[in-house]
Design a protein around this motif. Structure first.
Motif, mmCIF file in Angstrom:
data_model
loop_
_atom_site.group_PDB
_atom_site.id
_atom_site.type_symbol
_atom_site.label_atom_id
_atom_site.label_comp_id
_atom_site.label_asym_id
_atom_site.label_seq_id
_atom_site.Cartn_x
_atom_site.Cartn_y
_atom_site.Cartn_z
ATOM 1 N N VAL A 125 0.819 -1.215 0.000
ATOM 2 C CA VAL A 125 0.000 0.000 0.000
ATOM 3 C C VAL A 125 0.855 1.268 0.000
ATOM 4 O O VAL A 125 0.420 2.314 -0.483
ATOM 5 C CB VAL A 125 -0.962 0.024 1.209
ATOM 6 N N GLU A 126 2.091 1.182 0.524
ATOM 7 C CA GLU A 126 2.941 2.371 0.581
ATOM 8 C C GLU A 126 3.389 2.830 -0.805
ATOM 9 O O GLU A 126 3.886 3.951 -0.968
ATOM 10 C CB GLU A 126 4.167 2.127 1.468
ATOM 11 N N SER A 127 3.201 1.977 -1.835
ATOM 12 C CA SER A 127 3.568 2.350 -3.211
ATOM 13 C C SER A 127 2.430 3.045 -3.952
ATOM 14 O O SER A 127 2.633 3.583 -5.038
ATOM 15 C CB SER A 127 3.987 1.107 -4.014
ATOM 16 N N ILE A 128 1.225 3.019 -3.377
ATOM 17 C CA ILE A 128 0.043 3.518 -4.085
ATOM 18 C C ILE A 128 -0.139 5.024 -3.876
ATOM 19 O O ILE A 128 -0.038 5.527 -2.755
ATOM 20 C CB ILE A 128 -1.222 2.761 -3.617
ATOM 21 N N ILE A 129 -0.393 5.730 -4.980
ATOM 22 C CA ILE A 129 -0.718 7.153 -4.945
ATOM 23 C C ILE A 129 -2.098 7.325 -5.565
ATOM 24 O O ILE A 129 -2.319 6.945 -6.724
ATOM 25 C CB ILE A 129 0.316 7.995 -5.713
ATOM 26 N N TYR A 130 -3.028 7.861 -4.797
ATOM 27 C CA TYR A 130 -4.393 8.041 -5.282
ATOM 28 C C TYR A 130 -4.496 9.377 -6.010
ATOM 29 O O TYR A 130 -4.118 10.422 -5.477
ATOM 30 C CB TYR A 130 -5.385 7.995 -4.119
ATOM 31 N N ILE A 131 -5.005 9.354 -7.240
ATOM 32 C CA ILE A 131 -5.144 10.552 -8.062
ATOM 33 C C ILE A 131 -6.627 10.826 -8.291
ATOM 34 O O ILE A 131 -7.388 9.920 -8.656
ATOM 35 C CB ILE A 131 -4.450 10.383 -9.436
ATOM 36 N N LYS A 132 -7.020 12.069 -8.061
ATOM 37 C CA LYS A 132 -8.418 12.445 -8.264
ATOM 38 C C LYS A 132 -8.469 13.776 -9.007
ATOM 39 O O LYS A 132 -7.723 14.707 -8.693
ATOM 40 C CB LYS A 132 -9.140 12.587 -6.921
ATOM 41 N N GLY A 133 -9.318 13.848 -10.011
ATOM 42 C CA GLY A 133 -9.485 15.097 -10.733
ATOM 43 C C GLY A 133 -10.330 16.068 -9.932
ATOM 44 O O GLY A 133 -11.294 15.673 -9.272
ATOM 45 N N LYS A 134 -9.963 17.319 -9.938
ATOM 46 C CA LYS A 134 -10.792 18.350 -9.315
ATOM 47 C C LYS A 134 -11.056 19.437 -10.343
ATOM 48 O O LYS A 134 -10.526 19.387 -11.461
ATOM 49 C CB LYS A 134 -10.123 18.910 -8.066
ATOM 50 N N LYS A 135 -11.846 20.424 -9.999
ATOM 51 C CA LYS A 135 -12.324 21.396 -10.980
ATOM 52 C C LYS A 135 -11.190 22.100 -11.704
ATOM 53 O O LYS A 135 -11.247 22.304 -12.917
ATOM 54 C CB LYS A 135 -13.222 22.420 -10.280
ATOM 55 N N ASN A 136 -10.139 22.457 -10.993
ATOM 56 C CA ASN A 136 -9.082 23.247 -11.604
ATOM 57 C C ASN A 136 -7.732 22.545 -11.655
ATOM 58 O O ASN A 136 -6.709 23.195 -11.864
ATOM 59 C CB ASN A 136 -8.930 24.578 -10.863
ATOM 60 N N GLY A 137 -7.704 21.236 -11.424
ATOM 61 C CA GLY A 137 -6.412 20.569 -11.464
ATOM 62 C C GLY A 137 -6.463 19.137 -10.997
ATOM 63 O O GLY A 137 -7.448 18.423 -11.202
ATOM 64 N N ILE A 138 -5.393 18.720 -10.342
ATOM 65 C CA ILE A 138 -5.215 17.327 -9.922
ATOM 66 C C ILE A 138 -4.997 17.280 -8.412
ATOM 67 O O ILE A 138 -4.187 18.032 -7.868
ATOM 68 C CB ILE A 138 -3.999 16.693 -10.630
ATOM 69 N N LEU A 139 -5.715 16.380 -7.769
ATOM 70 C CA LEU A 139 -5.519 16.127 -6.342
ATOM 71 C C LEU A 139 -4.847 14.773 -6.199
ATOM 72 O O LEU A 139 -5.289 13.785 -6.787
ATOM 73 C CB LEU A 139 -6.865 16.124 -5.612
ATOM 74 N N SER A 140 -3.754 14.709 -5.447
ATOM 75 C CA SER A 140 -3.067 13.431 -5.248
ATOM 76 C C SER A 140 -2.792 13.208 -3.775
ATOM 77 O O SER A 140 -2.603 14.156 -3.013
ATOM 78 C CB SER A 140 -1.750 13.397 -6.034
ATOM 79 N N LYS A 141 -2.769 11.934 -3.394
ATOM 80 C CA LYS A 141 -2.481 11.585 -1.998
ATOM 81 C C LYS A 141 -1.746 10.263 -1.944
ATOM 82 O O LYS A 141 -2.209 9.251 -2.475
ATOM 83 C CB LYS A 141 -3.790 11.481 -1.202
#
Length: 388
Positions: free
Chosen positions: A340-356
């Motif tokens: 799980v420590e290798s996973i980066i969650y990417i989510k689109g938002k209105k004006n760009g990219i959200l990552s965690k």
């Protein structure tokens, strides 16, 4: 060293600055369609000057779907951390006061007369600081696209990945010259027809010259000779193609077949294996930093092979300290097959990219072990859900 941070502003779906943090070693980017995973990969390719990336076009600048809002400039900033003493010297012109390598790219939406957009690139904090272009030679960027034409890359021609691998294998000019010499001698022996084995070629030459003399006469006619196409080092490598047999260990040349009749999935595997072989050679020859970018490696692959492939990548990334791998995927199998420590969650938002990064949660070892056991294929699908 490794890429620790990427900032994107004005590029594709980023109207405002989006920051993506990476781990050293393996990074697996997961998220729904159109969330920005490919934007991240292409931004890295762009700033690191990956060889197969097309030119920037007007469509690459952010433009809103809902209103007349667009960006006139693209800004991409990349930071690399944990440089070794040797890397600090090599990338000195890119380093800030903390000896973190920084690279900045700005592209203005004002094309020149040839249609290219003006690019400015600099290292360190100041745009006015000295910048050494040669430093790029110490970074190897290898890219595997999602919808890859594996058959085209494995056969002979200008786009051959096999030719690229062979080019990396030849590190000494003397060895290159010997290959060209041997190839030229072989070609000349056929054309000269010294042993009378290839009389058809000699006859064709005579027939052309006779026809030229009979039709044009001795005044206007010309003499013709035949020879093989140019035998330069590059053209020799590009003339080599790959053939296959469906089982490991076969050595009988007569049993091998053209990759055109192979399955899409296995041609993908052959292509990936060729890139891995290239990666080994590049890593051994240069020894500084290599970044491997892979989009959707699951394409045409059986789930069991997907799992084997990502575990192999995880192993390679952990063993090679000067290698960073960034993978995008829609596969729950791949997401469930890595830590799980290798996973980066990417989510689109209105004006760009959200990552965690899951690593940002600073989980204790017992919690990581529990999550890794829990992340079987069914439960890992939550990573691709709309409301994650």
């Amino acid at each position: 060293m490794y890429i620790s941070e990427l900032k994107i502003d004005g590029y594709k779906n980023c109207n405002e600055e989006s920051t993506i943090l990476f781990n050293s070693g393996l990074n697996v980017l997961v998220g729904e369609n159109a969330c920005g995973k490919t934007t991240i990969i292409d931004a890295i390719r762009l700033i690191l000057r990956e060889s197969e990336l097309p030119y920037v076009t007007e469509e690459d600048f952010y433009k809103s779907f809902e209103k007349e809002e667009e960006k006139r400039n693209i800004h991409i900033d990349l930071k690399m951390e944990k440089l070794s003493p040797e890397e600090k010297i090599t990338f000195l012109s890119w380093c800030n006061a903390e000896f973190e390598a920084e690279l900045h790219l700005e592209i203005e939406k004002e094309p020149n007369p040839k249609g290219y957009f003006k690019k400015s690139i600099w290292g360190g904090k100041s745009k006015a600081s000295a910048f050494e272009e040669e430093t790029y030679d110490y970074i190897d960027t290898i890219y595997l696209p999602a919808l890859r034409n594996a058959e085209e890359k494995l056969t002979n021609g200008r786009k051959s990945r096999l030719a690229l691998l062979l080019k990396h294998q030849y590190t000494e000019d003397v060895r290159k010259e010997k290959l060209v010499e041997a190839f030229s001698d072989f070609n000349k022996s056929i054309i000269k027809n010294d042993d009378k084995k290839f009389s058809e070629i000699e006859q064709a030459k005579k027939d052309i010259n006779t026809a030229m003399k009979n039709s044009m006469g001795t005044v206007f006619g010309q003499s013709v000779n035949l020879q093989f196409a140019e035998s330069s080092f590059t053209s020799i490598l590009q003339s080599i193609k790959m053939v296959f047999f469906p089982h490991i260990g076969e050595i009988d040349e007569k049993k091998f077949r053209d990759v055109a009749i192979n399955s899409l999935g296995y041609n993908n595997l052959l292509y990936i294996a060729t890139v891995f072989a290239e990666l080994e050679v590049v890593n051994k020859n240069h020894g500084l930093f290599t970044v491997l970018l892979i989009e959707e490696p699951e394409a045409h692959l059986h789930p069991q092979i997907q799992s084997k492939l990502i575990k192999y990548l995880q192993k390679v990334a952990s063993l090679k300290k000067n290698l960073q791998i960034i993978v995008t995927t829609h596969s729950a199998v791949i997401a469930s097959s890595v830590g799980v420590e290798s996973i980066i969650y990417i989510k689109g938002k209105k004006n760009g990219i959200l990552s965690k990064r899951i690593a940002d949660f600073e989980l204790e070892d017992n919690v990581k072990k529990y999550l890794n056991r829990w992340m079987d294929i069914t439960k890992s699908t939550l990573l691709f859900s709309k409301a994650c």
